[in-house]
Design a protein around this motif. Structure first.
Motif, PDB file in Angstrom:
ATOM      1  N   UNK A 171       0.805  -1.223   0.000  1.00 23.98           N
ATOM      2  CA  UNK A 171       0.000   0.000   0.000  1.00 23.98           C
ATOM      3  C   UNK A 171       0.836   1.271   0.000  1.00 23.98           C
ATOM      4  N   UNK A 175       0.798   0.103  -4.579  1.00 21.69           N
ATOM      5  CA  UNK A 175      -0.545   0.153  -5.158  1.00 21.69           C
ATOM      6  C   UNK A 175      -1.497   1.068  -4.397  1.00 21.69           C
ATOM      7  N   UNK A 176      -2.311   1.783  -5.158  1.00 20.09           N
ATOM      8  CA  UNK A 176      -3.397   2.558  -4.559  1.00 20.09           C
ATOM      9  C   UNK A 176      -4.494   1.583  -4.153  1.00 20.09           C
ATOM     10  N   UNK A 177      -5.448   2.060  -3.389  1.00 19.88           N
ATOM     11  CA  UNK A 177      -6.540   1.175  -3.015  1.00 19.88           C
ATOM     12  C   UNK A 177      -7.828   1.661  -3.642  1.00 19.88           C
ATOM     13  N   UNK A 179     -11.764   1.164  -2.716  1.00 20.04           N
ATOM     14  CA  UNK A 179     -12.755   0.556  -1.821  1.00 20.04           C
ATOM     15  C   UNK A 179     -14.098   0.369  -2.506  1.00 20.04           C
ATOM     16  N   UNK A 185     -12.855  -8.233  -4.358  1.00 22.34           N
ATOM     17  CA  UNK A 185     -12.863  -8.112  -2.911  1.00 22.34           C
ATOM     18  C   UNK A 185     -11.590  -8.738  -2.381  1.00 22.34           C
ATOM     19  N   UNK A 186     -10.800  -7.936  -1.723  1.00 24.73           N
ATOM     20  CA  UNK A 186      -9.630  -8.500  -1.064  1.00 24.73           C
ATOM     21  C   UNK A 186      -9.360  -7.653   0.166  1.00 24.73           C
ATOM     22  N   UNK A 187      -8.702  -8.232   1.162  1.00 26.29           N
ATOM     23  CA  UNK A 187      -8.538  -7.533   2.431  1.00 26.29           C
ATOM     24  C   UNK A 187      -7.954  -6.120   2.315  1.00 26.29           C
ATOM     25  N   UNK A 188      -6.998  -5.891   1.449  1.00 26.76           N
ATOM     26  CA  UNK A 188      -6.382  -4.573   1.355  1.00 26.76           C
ATOM     27  C   UNK A 188      -7.001  -3.665   0.307  1.00 26.76           C
ATOM     28  N   UNK A 190      -6.646  -3.513  -2.810  1.00 25.68           N
ATOM     29  CA  UNK A 190      -5.675  -2.943  -3.740  1.00 25.68           C
ATOM     30  C   UNK A 190      -6.239  -2.855  -5.147  1.00 25.68           C
ATOM     31  N   UNK A 193      -3.826  -4.934  -9.252  1.00 21.72           N
ATOM     32  CA  UNK A 193      -2.845  -5.946  -8.867  1.00 21.72           C
ATOM     33  C   UNK A 193      -2.220  -6.612 -10.092  1.00 21.72           C
TER      34      UNK A 193
END
Lengths: 232, 299
Positions: A171, A175-177, A179, A185-188, A190, A193
């Protein structure tokens, strides 16, 4: 009378036509000049960015903001602890994967394998694959995955570790995130990817390439050569 | 002709503007505020949890370089500071540091602020004993179900989608469920407070009818103690953090990891099975143990 009026009208029309022609030609010339000016200035600002010309090259994607390799301590697939200090002074080619990803990751890892080949005799280049799924991707699992792609243990690291540590590295440095992504759907959270990132010898992120582009490997190799020449 | 001159004039003015914004090759400065977390022994680097830096970056914790180490003298971790972030062509550093206060210890809430995650709040991974949020799902019959509907029973749930093409992924999960269910049904002495639930993460394609047809292939004639449902996107977004679940839509397919969870009769995490290496026998015995946990509900 009618002929006089007619010639006046004709004269007026001719003037209009002349004005229109001059205006069109003039604006075309200035428009072209102005566009060139903008283009020239843009390409001066982003010297490493290939123009969006009609060739098949994967353009360098500029970072969203300056990003730098942060300190980290992770584990590679042999179980060895790896910190950022052993990567200092090298060009890094970094991708983001998880071994249970069946669709895009193998394609991106395939590009990484090609980059490994293209840079075989370049000891200043190191490849780094960061898993985004450390709970599944233990060193043993990554070892198997790396073998599948002929990854050279000395030049291509597969890193895993604590989720918080890994995500901090990804992060902050890469990589930017996103939401609001309804398709992933992934925990961070990101974004992108599928990108392959290039980091220069000073630890600065210089740009990304679309890892799903078939020419990504060649373009990454070109980019590194360019960076090496411009920044010896 | 007048218009033409006007056009030229406008264009040149615009070009001038463009040059002044685009051509600036020097440094840029951003005022910022944050709390010092760590200072390197050589005083050349400080770890700062900074607030959003307008026009530059969101709230996060980051290492910043210092060009002038005198700047940081007298400043210590937990100090709140204002500073200027200077971004040059090839490097960035901070300067103009002023201590403005001391950070107050805040009670940690349930959300982990992961440093560096561009300010993204990440749901913490649930551990054994943590209560699962009461997810609302769409069941195969078309009705809504709550995970809490199964309170009082040990509940095993897993994630899949019906178009999953890889035999050792989703089909293996449901095959394992089928066998574990068989083991438990066959055991006359076992308690009967248990349930299986297969959850699709492809709600658009896996409609109640599609799910029902798919389920019947695995369940055969006996549908007892095994339900199928689909998860809406808000549940998936939440489960991503809590259960470390990963799902990415790519074309018609999904790339995903495998998460199978056993809840005790009170809805708390009892055991999590990652990946596809666990066996139906293991699941059955974990279910037996989970059933023994205090139900907390009058039967």
């Amino acid at each position: 009378m009618s002929s006089k009026a007619g010639s006046k009208q004709r004269k007026g029309r001719n003037e209009e036509r002349l004005f229109a022609t001059v205006a069109i030609v003039g604006s075309l010339v200035f428009g072209a000049g102005f566009s060139w000016l903008l283009f020239a200035m843009n390409s001066r600002d982003e010297t490493q960015i290939a123009p969006a010309a009609a060739n098949s090259k994967a353009a360098v994607i500029a970072p969203d903001h300056p990003r730098q390799l942060v300190n980290f301590s992770l584990t590679d697939r042999t179980g060895r602890a790896v910190t950022q200090s052993e990567l200092a002074g090298k060009f890094l080619v970094v991708d983001f994967m998880f071994t249970s990803c069946s669709l895009t990751c193998p394609a991106v890892t395939g590009q990484m394998a090609q980059i490994q080949q293209l840079t075989t005799n370049q000891p200043d280049v190191e490849l780094v694959s960061l898993t985004v799924d450390p709970r599944d991707d233990t060193p043993a699992v990554l070892e198997k995955y790396g073998e599948r792609f002929g990854a050279d243990t000395n030049r291509w690291l597969f890193l895993t570790g604590d989720r918080t540590d890994l995500y901090n590295l990804i992060g902050t440095s890469f990589l930017a995130s996103d939401t609001n992504n309804e398709f992933g759907f992934m925990p961070g959270n990101f974004a992108h990817t599928e990108r392959i990132a290039v980091v220069d010898a000073h630890g600065h992120l210089r740009g990304y390439f679309d890892g799903l582009n078939q020419n990504a490997a060649a373009d990454v190799a070109d980019e590194i050569a360019k960076l090496r020449n411009s920044n010896p | 002709m007048k218009y033409l001159i006007l056009c030229c004039a406008l264009l040149s003015v615009q070009a001038l503007f463009a040059a002044s914004t685009n051509g600036d090759q020097s440094t840029k400065s951003y005022p910022a505020r944050g709390v010092i977390e760590k200072i390197a022994p050589d005083l050349r680097q400080a770890t700062i949890h900074h607030q959003t830096i307008p026009g530059y970056m969101m709230e996060m914790t980051m290492d910043f370089n210092l060009k002038n180490t005198n700047e940081i003298s007298g400043i210590s971790p937990n100090d709140e500071i204002t500073f200027t972030l200077v971004v040059g062509q090839n490097d960035e550093w901070i300067e103009n540091i002023h201590r403005v206060g001391r950070a107050v210890e805040t009670t940690t809430n349930k959300i982990i602020r992961t440093s560096g995650l561009s300010g993204v709040m990440m749901m913490p991974e649930l551990k054994s004993g943590d209560l699962l949020p009461d997810y609302v799902l769409k069941a195969e019959g078309g009705s809504q179900i709550h995970v809490s509907d199964y309170r009082g029973r040990a509940l095993a749930f897993t994630f899949f989608y019906t178009r999953c093409p890889l035999p050792d992924y989703c089909p293996r999960m449901n095959n394992n469920f089928a066998q574990a269910r068989k083991i438990l049904l066959a055991d006359a002495s076992a308690p009967t407070n248990w349930q299986f639930l297969s959850i699709s993460f492809d709600p658009e394609f896996d409609t109640p009818d599609v799910l029902k047809n798919y389920a019947d292939v695995y369940r055969g004639d006996d549908a007892s103690r095994w339900s199928f449902a689909s998860a809406p996107t808000n549940v998936l977004a939440d489960a991503a953090g809590h259960l470390d679940l990963m799902v990415m839509r790519q074309g018609n397919g999904l790339s995903h990891n495998l998460r199978t969870v056993v809840l005790d009769p009170q809805g708390r995490i009892y055991r999590q099975f990652d990946g596809n290496q666990w066996t139906p026998q293991e699941l059955a015995s974990v279910m037996r143990a989970a059933m023994q946990e205090q139900t907390g509900i009058a039967q």
